[in-house]
Scaffold this motif. Structure first.
Motif, PDB file in Angstrom:
ATOM      1  N   HIS A  50       7.908 -28.928  67.067  1.00  0.00           N
ATOM      2  CA  HIS A  50       6.727 -29.086  66.216  1.00  0.00           C
ATOM      3  C   HIS A  50       5.742 -27.953  66.519  1.00  0.00           C
ATOM      4  CE1 HIS A  50       2.987 -30.793  64.634  1.00  0.00           C
ATOM      5  NE2 HIS A  50       3.740 -31.624  63.922  1.00  0.00           N
ATOM      6  N   ALA A  51       5.020 -27.542  65.502  1.00  0.00           N
ATOM      7  CA  ALA A  51       4.075 -26.434  65.670  1.00  0.00           C
ATOM      8  C   ALA A  51       3.083 -26.688  66.800  1.00  0.00           C
ATOM      9  CB  ALA A  51       3.336 -26.175  64.360  1.00  0.00           C
ATOM     10  N   ASP A  52       2.689 -27.957  67.006  1.00  0.00           N
ATOM     11  CA  ASP A  52       1.719 -28.264  68.054  1.00  0.00           C
ATOM     12  C   ASP A  52       2.302 -28.133  69.455  1.00  0.00           C
ATOM     13  OD1 ASP A  52      -0.211 -28.717  66.160  1.00  0.00           O
ATOM     14  OD2 ASP A  52      -0.070 -30.901  66.230  1.00  0.00           O
ATOM     15  N   GLU A  53       3.623 -28.047  69.570  1.00  0.00           N
ATOM     16  CA  GLU A  53       4.258 -27.859  70.884  1.00  0.00           C
ATOM     17  C   GLU A  53       4.460 -26.392  71.233  1.00  0.00           C
ATOM     18  OE1 GLU A  53       5.509 -30.650  73.204  1.00  0.00           O
ATOM     19  OE2 GLU A  53       3.793 -31.230  71.981  1.00  0.00           O
ATOM     20  N   LEU A  54       4.257 -25.511  70.288  1.00  0.00           N
ATOM     21  CA  LEU A  54       4.558 -24.094  70.516  1.00  0.00           C
ATOM     22  C   LEU A  54       3.881 -23.512  71.757  1.00  0.00           C
ATOM     23  CD1 LEU A  54       4.574 -22.678  66.872  1.00  0.00           C
ATOM     24  CD2 LEU A  54       6.527 -22.858  68.431  1.00  0.00           C
ATOM     25  N   PRO A  55       2.603 -23.804  72.028  1.00  0.00           N
ATOM     26  CA  PRO A  55       1.993 -23.203  73.227  1.00  0.00           C
ATOM     27  C   PRO A  55       2.697 -23.584  74.532  1.00  0.00           C
ATOM     28  CG  PRO A  55       0.309 -24.121  71.786  1.00  0.00           C
ATOM     29  CD  PRO A  55       1.627 -24.602  71.264  1.00  0.00           C
ATOM     30  N   PHE A  56       3.387 -24.727  74.537  1.00  0.00           N
ATOM     31  CA  PHE A  56       4.020 -25.210  75.762  1.00  0.00           C
ATOM     32  C   PHE A  56       5.438 -24.675  75.938  1.00  0.00           C
ATOM     33  CE2 PHE A  56       1.108 -28.446  74.056  1.00  0.00           C
ATOM     34  CZ  PHE A  56       0.143 -28.409  75.045  1.00  0.00           C
ATOM     35  N   VAL A  57       5.969 -24.012  74.921  1.00  0.00           N
ATOM     36  CA  VAL A  57       7.308 -23.441  75.030  1.00  0.00           C
ATOM     37  C   VAL A  57       7.296 -21.930  74.792  1.00  0.00           C
ATOM     38  CG1 VAL A  57       8.504 -25.584  74.464  1.00  0.00           C
ATOM     39  CG2 VAL A  57       7.850 -24.009  72.619  1.00  0.00           C
ATOM     40  N   THR A  58       6.104 -21.353  74.738  1.00  0.00           N
ATOM     41  CA  THR A  58       5.960 -19.898  74.627  1.00  0.00           C
ATOM     42  C   THR A  58       5.157 -19.334  75.792  1.00  0.00           C
ATOM     43  OG1 THR A  58       4.040 -20.208  73.178  1.00  0.00           O
ATOM     44  CG2 THR A  58       6.185 -19.855  72.119  1.00  0.00           C
ATOM     45  N   GLY A  59       5.010 -20.140  76.849  1.00  0.00           N
ATOM     46  CA  GLY A  59       4.359 -19.662  78.061  1.00  0.00           C
ATOM     47  C   GLY A  59       2.855 -19.595  78.004  1.00  0.00           C
ATOM     48  N   GLU A  60       2.237 -20.176  76.980  1.00  0.00           N
ATOM     49  CA  GLU A  60       0.804 -20.007  76.779  1.00  0.00           C
ATOM     50  C   GLU A  60      -0.057 -21.079  77.437  1.00  0.00           C
ATOM     51  OE1 GLU A  60      -0.088 -19.550  72.613  1.00  0.00           O
ATOM     52  OE2 GLU A  60       1.816 -18.526  72.258  1.00  0.00           O
ATOM     53  N   PRO A  72       2.328 -36.883  90.074  1.00  0.00           N
ATOM     54  CA  PRO A  72       1.574 -35.628  90.245  1.00  0.00           C
ATOM     55  C   PRO A  72       2.415 -34.453  90.737  1.00  0.00           C
ATOM     56  CG  PRO A  72       0.287 -37.466  91.060  1.00  0.00           C
ATOM     57  CD  PRO A  72       1.660 -38.010  90.758  1.00  0.00           C
ATOM     58  N   PHE A  73       3.596 -34.744  91.294  1.00  0.00           N
ATOM     59  CA  PHE A  73       4.474 -33.663  91.753  1.00  0.00           C
ATOM     60  C   PHE A  73       5.340 -33.101  90.626  1.00  0.00           C
ATOM     61  CE2 PHE A  73       3.594 -36.218  95.546  1.00  0.00           C
ATOM     62  CZ  PHE A  73       3.137 -35.233  96.414  1.00  0.00           C
ATOM     63  N   PHE A  74       5.326 -33.731  89.442  1.00  0.00           N
ATOM     64  CA  PHE A  74       6.154 -33.251  88.334  1.00  0.00           C
ATOM     65  C   PHE A  74       5.570 -31.959  87.775  1.00  0.00           C
ATOM     66  CE2 PHE A  74       7.405 -37.898  87.167  1.00  0.00           C
ATOM     67  CZ  PHE A  74       8.197 -37.961  88.300  1.00  0.00           C
ATOM     68  N   PRO A  75       6.400 -30.995  87.423  1.00  0.00           N
ATOM     69  CA  PRO A  75       5.881 -29.733  86.882  1.00  0.00           C
ATOM     70  C   PRO A  75       5.311 -29.907  85.482  1.00  0.00           C
ATOM     71  CG  PRO A  75       8.279 -29.761  86.829  1.00  0.00           C
ATOM     72  CD  PRO A  75       7.862 -30.983  87.580  1.00  0.00           C
ATOM     73  N   THR A  76       4.239 -29.184  85.207  1.00  0.00           N
ATOM     74  CA  THR A  76       3.621 -29.196  83.876  1.00  0.00           C
ATOM     75  C   THR A  76       3.524 -27.799  83.273  1.00  0.00           C
ATOM     76  OG1 THR A  76       1.421 -29.072  84.899  1.00  0.00           O
ATOM     77  CG2 THR A  76       2.272 -31.276  84.354  1.00  0.00           C
ATOM     78  N   GLU A  77       4.048 -26.809  83.979  1.00  0.00           N
ATOM     79  CA  GLU A  77       3.951 -25.429  83.506  1.00  0.00           C
ATOM     80  C   GLU A  77       4.807 -25.235  82.253  1.00  0.00           C
ATOM     81  OE1 GLU A  77       4.854 -26.311  86.556  1.00  0.00           O
ATOM     82  OE2 GLU A  77       3.051 -25.818  87.715  1.00  0.00           O
ATOM     83  N   PRO A  78       4.404 -24.337  81.382  1.00  0.00           N
ATOM     84  CA  PRO A  78       5.178 -24.107  80.161  1.00  0.00           C
ATOM     85  C   PRO A  78       6.433 -23.293  80.440  1.00  0.00           C
ATOM     86  CG  PRO A  78       3.361 -22.558  80.265  1.00  0.00           C
ATOM     87  CD  PRO A  78       3.186 -23.490  81.433  1.00  0.00           C
ATOM     88  N   VAL A  79       7.411 -23.425  79.542  1.00  0.00           N
ATOM     89  CA  VAL A  79       8.540 -22.502  79.528  1.00  0.00           C
ATOM     90  C   VAL A  79       8.251 -21.443  78.467  1.00  0.00           C
ATOM     91  CG1 VAL A  79      10.185 -24.240  80.310  1.00  0.00           C
ATOM     92  CG2 VAL A  79       9.820 -23.897  77.852  1.00  0.00           C
ATOM     93  N   ASP A  80       9.033 -20.393  78.474  1.00  0.00           N
ATOM     94  CA  ASP A  80       8.824 -19.320  77.492  1.00  0.00           C
ATOM     95  C   ASP A  80      10.153 -19.012  76.811  1.00  0.00           C
ATOM     96  OD1 ASP A  80       8.064 -17.209  75.955  1.00  0.00           O
ATOM     97  OD2 ASP A  80       7.287 -15.984  77.594  1.00  0.00           O
ATOM     98  N   LEU A  81      10.269 -19.467  75.563  1.00  0.00           N
ATOM     99  CA  LEU A  81      11.490 -19.265  74.795  1.00  0.00           C
ATOM    100  C   LEU A  81      11.511 -17.952  74.030  1.00  0.00           C
ATOM    101  CD1 LEU A  81      11.919 -22.910  73.556  1.00  0.00           C
ATOM    102  CD2 LEU A  81      13.669 -21.600  74.762  1.00  0.00           C
ATOM    103  N   GLY A  82      10.406 -17.245  74.056  1.00  0.00           N
ATOM    104  CA  GLY A  82      10.376 -15.939  73.404  1.00  0.00           C
ATOM    105  C   GLY A  82      10.777 -16.003  71.941  1.00  0.00           C
ATOM    106  N   ALA A  83      11.676 -15.119  71.544  1.00  0.00           N
ATOM    107  CA  ALA A  83      12.066 -14.995  70.131  1.00  0.00           C
ATOM    108  C   ALA A  83      12.972 -16.128  69.662  1.00  0.00           C
ATOM    109  CB  ALA A  83      12.769 -13.659  69.908  1.00  0.00           C
ATOM    110  N   HIS A  84      13.433 -16.978  70.564  1.00  0.00           N
ATOM    111  CA  HIS A  84      14.327 -18.073  70.154  1.00  0.00           C
ATOM    112  C   HIS A  84      13.588 -19.212  69.459  1.00  0.00           C
ATOM    113  CE1 HIS A  84      17.964 -16.542  72.065  1.00  0.00           C
ATOM    114  NE2 HIS A  84      17.239 -16.231  73.132  1.00  0.00           N
ATOM    115  N   VAL A  85      12.301 -19.367  69.686  1.00  0.00           N
ATOM    116  CA  VAL A  85      11.600 -20.565  69.232  1.00  0.00           C
ATOM    117  C   VAL A  85      11.195 -20.458  67.770  1.00  0.00           C
ATOM    118  CG1 VAL A  85       9.247 -19.848  69.881  1.00  0.00           C
ATOM    119  CG2 VAL A  85       9.897 -22.280  69.958  1.00  0.00           C
TER     120      VAL A  85
END
Length: 273
Positions: free
Chosen positions: A108-118, A138-151
């Motif tokens: 979904h468009a609203d998820e894009l920042p979390f899968v483009t490293g932003e 609290p120990f679970f990771p929340t950092e984004p992934v970066d799918l680059g041109a694939h997303v």
């Protein structure tokens, strides 16, 4: 035998050991990866048309890829990967798989920042109660992934080109851009974490896989009013079988009664105190 929602009355209890996959429908295969499920959507006889829904835990790419090869054959990549949302347990292997298979990844468009490293997700809330998983969240990771041109952003009209028989349904609340997948022909639902069929906050219930309708995992749910509306939206679809991000599939009367009850008593059953 796979569950057929058009004539089966109850859904058999099936093992959810990590890596121990099983058919839920003839063309939907569930692969548990530690605490979460991923789904292979597509019939093995039409292997070139399959799609992966969600991408499991970190470092699970080999498990997912090998299971896909067993079901569809070696060197048969999916047409695409669809993410219900971008939490760590749903995108753990997505970067590696997208690069290995060289396929698009839809969110979904609203998820894009979390899968483009932003942008990172909000930190989990251990105060929501329910058990040990919530307390250690609290120990679970929340950092984004970066799918680059694939997303890619999912089309606004609810379609998925690589899954023409399915539509995506906006089910925000657990995350702002959470989606579920629904097929009208047999009313099959892939719900992601909009609701689940195990109390995910409890380590004991996660291990024993006690099947019960539960709201979205509390410790990472962002907006409870939206989460409630999303459960009501999915209940109104009257799904014949629900395949969730956590827990075993549920179908027929068991699903209808329990999902209706969750929608009607969401504040009592799902929301933290």
């Amino acid at each position: 035998m796979p569950f057929n929602p058009l004539h089966d009355k109850t859904l058999p209890v099936t093992s959810l050991r990590s890596g121990d996959g099983h058919e839920v429908l003839d063309d939907v295969y569930c692969l548990p990866v530690q605490i979460v499920n991923v789904y292979f959507v597509g019939h093995p006889e039409r292997a070139q048309d399959w799609v992966l829904v969600d991408a499991g835990m970190p470092k699970s790419e080999d498990t997912i890829r090998k299971a896909a090869e067993q079901r569809f054959g070696v060197h048969v990549p999916p047409r695409a990967i669809v993410l219900t949302h971008g939490h760590f347990d749903h995108v753990g292997a997505v970067v590696e798989l997208a690069e290995h298979w060289d396929v698009p990844v839809y969110v979904h468009a609203d998820e894009l920042p979390f899968v483009t490293g932003e942008k990172a997700y909000p930190k989990p809330d251990p105060s929501v109660g329910g058990g040990l998983v919530a307390r250690v969240s609290p120990f679970f990771p929340t950092e984004p992934v970066d799918l680059g041109a694939h997303v890619r952003a999912l089309p606004e009209d609810g379609t998925i080109a690589e899954l023409p028989d399915w539509r995506w349904v906006a089910t925000p609340g657990h995350t702002q851009g959470h989606v579920s997948l629904f097929r009208q022909a047999d009313r099959a639902l892939i719900a992601g974490d909009a609701f689940v069929t195990v109390q995910q906050e409890s380590l004991y219930k996660v291990f024993t896989q006690q099947r019960e309708i539960s709201g979205p995992p509390r410790y990472l749910t962002e907006d409870w009013a939206q989460a409630k509306a999303s459960v009501e939206r999915l209940a109104a679809l009257e799904p014949s079988v629900a395949m969730t991000g956590h827990g075993m599939a549920m179908g027929s009367d068991e699903l209808r009664m329990n999902l209706k009850d969750l929608a009607a008593r969401f504040d009592e059953l799902a929301m933290p105190d």
